[in-house]
Design an enzyme around this catalytic site. Structure first.
Site, PDB file in Angstrom:
ATOM      1  N   ASN A  14       0.843  -1.202   0.000  1.00 13.24           N
ATOM      2  CA  ASN A  14       0.000   0.000   0.000  1.00 13.24           C
ATOM      3  C   ASN A  14       0.875   1.247   0.000  1.00 13.24           C
ATOM      4  O   ASN A  14       1.738   1.415   0.864  1.00 13.24           O
ATOM      5  CB  ASN A  14      -0.940   0.001   1.200  1.00 13.24           C
ATOM      6  N   CYS A  80      -7.176  -1.926   4.885  1.00 17.10           N
ATOM      7  CA  CYS A  80      -7.391  -2.701   3.660  1.00 17.10           C
ATOM      8  C   CYS A  80      -8.856  -3.111   3.646  1.00 17.10           C
ATOM      9  O   CYS A  80      -9.241  -4.114   4.255  1.00 17.10           O
ATOM     10  CB  CYS A  80      -6.483  -3.916   3.561  1.00 17.10           C
ATOM     11  N   VAL A  82     -10.988  -4.274   1.290  1.00 14.52           N
ATOM     12  CA  VAL A  82     -11.474  -5.501   0.663  1.00 14.52           C
ATOM     13  C   VAL A  82     -11.006  -6.743   1.411  1.00 14.52           C
ATOM     14  O   VAL A  82     -11.687  -7.775   1.398  1.00 14.52           O
ATOM     15  CB  VAL A  82     -11.070  -5.554  -0.820  1.00 14.52           C
ATOM     16  N   TYR A 137     -11.059  -3.038  -8.265  1.00 13.87           N
ATOM     17  CA  TYR A 137     -10.981  -4.492  -8.176  1.00 13.87           C
ATOM     18  C   TYR A 137     -11.476  -5.176  -9.446  1.00 13.87           C
ATOM     19  O   TYR A 137     -12.159  -4.593 -10.284  1.00 13.87           O
ATOM     20  CB  TYR A 137     -11.816  -4.991  -6.990  1.00 13.87           C
ATOM     21  N   ASN A 167      -1.673  -4.783  -6.737  1.00 12.01           N
ATOM     22  CA  ASN A 167      -1.914  -3.711  -5.767  1.00 12.01           C
ATOM     23  C   ASN A 167      -1.034  -2.492  -6.007  1.00 12.01           C
ATOM     24  O   ASN A 167      -1.463  -1.357  -5.798  1.00 12.01           O
ATOM     25  CB  ASN A 167      -1.713  -4.235  -4.342  1.00 12.01           C
ATOM     26  N   CYS A 198     -11.644   1.758  -1.901  1.00 13.72           N
ATOM     27  CA  CYS A 198     -10.341   1.120  -1.718  1.00 13.72           C
ATOM     28  C   CYS A 198      -9.372   2.179  -1.230  1.00 13.72           C
ATOM     29  O   CYS A 198      -9.237   3.232  -1.873  1.00 13.72           O
ATOM     30  CB  CYS A 198      -9.859   0.533  -3.044  1.00 13.72           C
ATOM     31  N   VAL A 199      -8.675   1.929  -0.123  1.00 19.89           N
ATOM     32  CA  VAL A 199      -7.717   2.922   0.373  1.00 19.89           C
ATOM     33  C   VAL A 199      -6.433   2.949  -0.439  1.00 19.89           C
ATOM     34  O   VAL A 199      -5.599   3.836  -0.249  1.00 19.89           O
ATOM     35  CB  VAL A 199      -7.380   2.683   1.869  1.00 19.89           C
ATOM     36  N   GLN A 200      -6.260   2.014  -1.369  1.00 20.41           N
ATOM     37  CA  GLN A 200      -5.068   2.002  -2.211  1.00 20.41           C
ATOM     38  C   GLN A 200      -5.269   2.809  -3.495  1.00 20.41           C
ATOM     39  O   GLN A 200      -4.294   3.302  -4.067  1.00 20.41           O
ATOM     40  CB  GLN A 200      -4.675   0.560  -2.556  1.00 20.41           C
TER      41      GLN A 200
END
Length: 249
Positions: A14, A80, A82, A137, A167, A198-200
Site C-alpha cells: 500500500n 485494507c 477488501v 478491483y 496492488n 479502496c484505500v489504495q
C-alpha cells in the site's frame, strides 16, 4: 499544540493510505491550528488483490497490531477494505475486535478504526440510502464489496470495476481519471458516490471536483477513515476540500 499519534496497519504494497491520510490531516492543521498529527505504520505482506493473498494477509493482523502497540498510538486505523469485506458481511466488527484485543494485551487501549467499517459509517453519516461505487478491483471482488455494503442496509444502485489486480498498479492509477470515470455510473437514483471503495486507489484530488460536478456528496474509503479517526480522537471531522463528509456540516 496537541500531538495525536495515529497508528496504521497497512498492506505491504500500500502506497496511498500513508499519502492521502497525512495529506488530509496536514490540510486540517493549516486550517485549524492547535492539533498536530503524527503517523506510525505496521505492515502486512500482500502484493496481489486475490482471495488467497487477502486471507494470508489477514493472518498477520495479530503480529502487526502488537508491533504497533509499542508506539502507543492514540488511535489505530486498519487500512485494507477488501481484505475485511472478502471475509463476509459484518466482518469489520470481528477484525476491529481482534486488533483491540492484541493492543490490550500489549497495554494499549487505543480505539480501532477499520476502513471497511469507516466506509459504512461515512455513508450513514451522510444519510445516504443509495450509493454508486467505483472500485479498482476485478468484477468478482467488486460484487463482494457491493454485497457487504448492501448487507449493512445501503442499496448500491451501480458499480464500476476498473479491474486492476496488482496492488502496486492500483496505487499508480491517476486519481484525476476519476473525474471522468464517475460519469460511467448511473447516479440518477444515488444519494452519494463512493468514488474509491479502496484505500489504495488514489482519489483525493478528484473528490471535490466530482462532488461539484455531480451535485452529490462524494466519499472514499480514505475520507471515511479520516472522518472516523478524527471522531475517535474527539476532534471535529473537518478537512478542507475533501468532500461533504469532512465539511463539518
Amino acid at each position: 499544540m496537541t500531538d495525536h499519534h495515529i497508528g496504521m496497519i497497512v498492506p505491504s504494497s500500500n502506497l496511498t493510505m500513508e499519502t492521502e491520510l497525512p495529506r488530509m490531516l496536514r490540510a486540517r492543521e493549516e486550517a485549524l491550528p492547535g492539533d498536530r498529527f503524527l503517523f506510525h505504520s505496521s505492515r502486512m505482506r500482500m502484493k496481489h488483490v486475490t482471495p488467497e493473498q487477502l486471507r494470508a494477509m489477514n493472518a498477520q493482523t495479530d503480529r502487526a497490531s502488537r508491533e504497533l502497540a509499542d508506539a502507543r498510538p492514540d488511535v489505530v486505523a486498519s487500512a485494507c477494505l477488501v481484505a475485511i469485506m472478502a471475509q463476509g458481511p459484518g466482518h469489520h466488527c470481528v477484525a476491529e475486535e481482534e486488533i483491540r484485543t492484541a493492543l490490550r494485551d500489549e497495554g494499549s487501549g487505543a480505539p480501532v478504526v477499520s476502513s471497511a467499517g469507516a466506509l459504512l459509517d461515512g455513508i450513514a453519516a451522510l444519510g445516504a440510502r443509495r450509493v454508486a461505487v467505483v472500485t479498482p478491483y476485478m468484477e468478482e471482488l467488486t460484487k463482494t464489496v457491493v454485497a457487504y455494503i448492501e448487507d449493512a442496509g445501503t442499496e448500491v444502485v451501480d458499480a464500476l470495476s476498473l479491474e486492476v489486480p496488482d496492488n502496486l498498479a492500483v496505487a499508480r492509477l491517476d486519481p484525476d481519471d476519476l473525474r471522468t470515470h464517475w460519469r460511467r455510473l448511473d447516479v440518477s437514483d444515488a444519494d452519494a458516490i463512493v468514488l474509491s471503495a479502496c484505500v489504495q486507489m488514489p482519489s483525493l484530488s478528484a473528490v471535490q471536483h466530482v462532488e461539484d460536478a455531480s451535485g452529490l456528496p462524494v466519499l472514499t474509503a480514505a475520507t471515511a477513515t479520516t472522518h472516523r479517526v478524527l471522531t475517535e480522537l474527539g476532534l471535529p471531522p473537518v478537512v478542507p476540500g475533501a468532500g461533504r463528509l469532512l465539511a463539518g456540516e
